[in-house]
Design an enzyme around this catalytic site. Structure first.
Site, PDB file in Angstrom:
ATOM      1  N   GLY A 188      37.156  21.409  15.804  1.00  0.00           N
ATOM      2  CA  GLY A 188      38.036  22.335  15.102  1.00  0.00           C
ATOM      3  C   GLY A 188      39.487  22.084  15.440  1.00  0.00           C
ATOM      4  N   GLY A 189      40.211  21.487  14.499  1.00  0.00           N
ATOM      5  CA  GLY A 189      41.622  21.188  14.733  1.00  0.00           C
ATOM      6  C   GLY A 189      42.552  22.252  14.195  1.00  0.00           C
ATOM      7  CG  ASN A 205      46.762  27.669  13.015  1.00  0.00           C
ATOM      8  OD1 ASN A 205      47.321  26.579  13.030  1.00  0.00           O
ATOM      9  ND2 ASN A 205      46.811  28.471  11.967  1.00  0.00           N
ATOM     10  N   GLY A 244      42.051  26.226  17.774  1.00  0.00           N
ATOM     11  CA  GLY A 244      41.728  25.025  18.542  1.00  0.00           C
ATOM     12  C   GLY A 244      42.953  24.412  19.186  1.00  0.00           C
ATOM     13  NE  ARG A 245      47.487  22.165  15.394  1.00  0.00           N
ATOM     14  CZ  ARG A 245      47.299  22.856  14.264  1.00  0.00           C
ATOM     15  NH1 ARG A 245      46.128  22.769  13.643  1.00  0.00           N
ATOM     16  NH2 ARG A 245      48.257  23.609  13.740  1.00  0.00           N
ATOM     17  N   GLY A 246      46.081  25.808  19.394  1.00  0.00           N
ATOM     18  CA  GLY A 246      47.010  26.714  20.037  1.00  0.00           C
ATOM     19  C   GLY A 246      46.454  27.547  21.166  1.00  0.00           C
ATOM     20  CE  LYS A 262      38.652  39.211  20.330  1.00  0.00           C
ATOM     21  NZ  LYS A 262      38.227  38.412  19.188  1.00  0.00           N
TER      22      LYS A 262
END
Length: 390
Positions: A11-12, A14, A16-18, A216
């Site tokens: 998963g690239g 947000n 995943g990256r952030g 949560k």
């Protein structure tokens, strides 16, 4: 910092990256991104760094993320398998409905693994026990021999993640803007007796994850989605604007008062502690700095209306205990009205389901509630109201 450890992340996007990659990178992991979207993978392959900007009331801070690679699993599945087979950790943030599609490469990698310690498998999804779900799909593709000795090859740990990724600025590329607040809880029991617990700064390892997941999901996600669906019906653009309207603010608060009662009575959390948590969440989603778009938060209504999700999950448990669920069902009604929203396939599908099925069929199909269960009649009444256009 040396980057001798390796994590493969499906998963690239947000999250995943952030979120996930930021934590892994800041803990000394080389991150290998895996995705099927050509544009994301090509950007990651061409760009050596990207920036994560954390925003909050007290300003912002920036992190540069590097030491990563990217593979397109659509074209290079063998390479993905090789990377996972030699990794320390494999994670995903792809959406609960996609878990079945990212199971096969993990299964093949587990079969091929020759390292003398098991890989850690952690799903980072907004769903209860997502790693257990992923494990089921993975194990269905393993040989009987590997299944028998699975603990020597892989350890599967459920997790609860909490961090808001708002609508991103246009033309931001790979850079991600994200809130400063974060919580990533991972169960630690799966790593006992020979497992290798990932040394990731920011992960909070716990013995019993269920209270953290439900707290949560039934507070952050319930309040966020309630604000989004009421906001959409009231033609409000941003979540913080919804919360700044007293009537809508009180409506959102009423929904999480009901879920708070469940968290306190079911998990033995102190009332004062849960009340403080609710206050913190309302404050977070009210933050105008996030500029969180109502339609972004409301997207995927079918998933959000499903049996174990943020509305029906707590409402069903409360109804079985004979407790009040009026505010939660009010939010359910607004979610059912989130139809044919541009760019959201599920909202189009929801409109179709409501048009083609009886109210009773809709409740069973969408909410997973059967006739005779406590919520059934009230949900049917809500669906009939929505179908009737009133």
């Amino acid at each position: 910092m040396s980057y001798e450890k390796k994590a493969v992340h499906f998963g690239g996007g947000n999250i995943g990256r952030g979120f996930v990659a930021e934590f892994l990178h800041n803990s000394g992991y080389e991150v290998v991104f895996v995705d099927v979207m050509d544009s994301i993978i090509e950007s990651l392959q061409k760009t050596k760094t990207y920036t994560v900007t954390e925003i909050g009331d007290d300003g912002e801070r920036k992190f540069t993320i590097d030491h990563y690679r990217a593979i397109n699993s659509k074209h290079e599945m063998d390479k993905v398998v090789q990377e996972i087979a030699s990794a320390d950790v494999v994670t995903c943030a792809v959406g609960p409905n996609i878990l079945k599609f990212v199971a096969e490469p993990v299964a093949k990698a587990i079969e091929a693994r020759t390292l003398d310690y098991p890989i850690a498998v952690i799903a980072c999804e907004n769903a209860i026990n997502a790693t257990t779900t992923w494990r089921g799909f993975i194990e269905s593709k393993l040989s009987e021999e590997t299944k028998k000795n699975i603990d020597s090859k892989a350890r599967f740990a459920n997790s609860a993640i909490d961090r808001i990724v708002p609508q991103q600025p246009p033309n931001g590329g790979l850079d991600v803007v994200i809130e400063k607040f974060h919580e990533w809880c991972v169960e630690q029991k799966p790593f006992e007796n020979g497992g290798k617990k990932p040394d990731v700064k920011g992960i909070h390892y716990v013995d019993d994850l269920e209270p953290y997941i439900e707290r949560k999901l039934f507070t952050v996600n319930t309040s966020h989605a309630t604000a989004a669906y009421y906001g959409h019906q009231n033609k409000v653009q941003y979540i913080h604007e919804v919360l700044h309207d007293k009537k809508l603010h009180d409506t959102v608060r009423d929904a999480v008062k009901e879920t708070a009662h469940l968290i306190v009575t079911k998990h033995g959390v102190e009332t004062a502690e849960q009340d403080a948590y609710v206050e913190e969440i309302i404050k977070r989603i009210s933050n105008p700095v996030l500029k969180d778009n109502v339609e972004r938060v409301g997207r995927a209504p079918l998933r959000k209306l499903s049996r174990k999700e943020r509305f029906i999950g707590p409402a069903a448990q409360l109804a079985e205990r004979g407790e009040k669920v009026d505010a939660l069902l009010g939010a359910v009604e607004q979610a059912y009205r989130f139809q044919n929203v541009e760019g959201d396939e599920e909202s189009v599908e929801l409109a179709k389901i409501l048009k083609e099925n009886s109210a009773e069929e809709v409740v069973t199909k969408v909410n997973g509630i059967e006739k005779g269960q406590p919520l059934f009649d009230r949900l049917v009444a809500i669906v009939k109201k929505v179908q009737g256009g009133s």
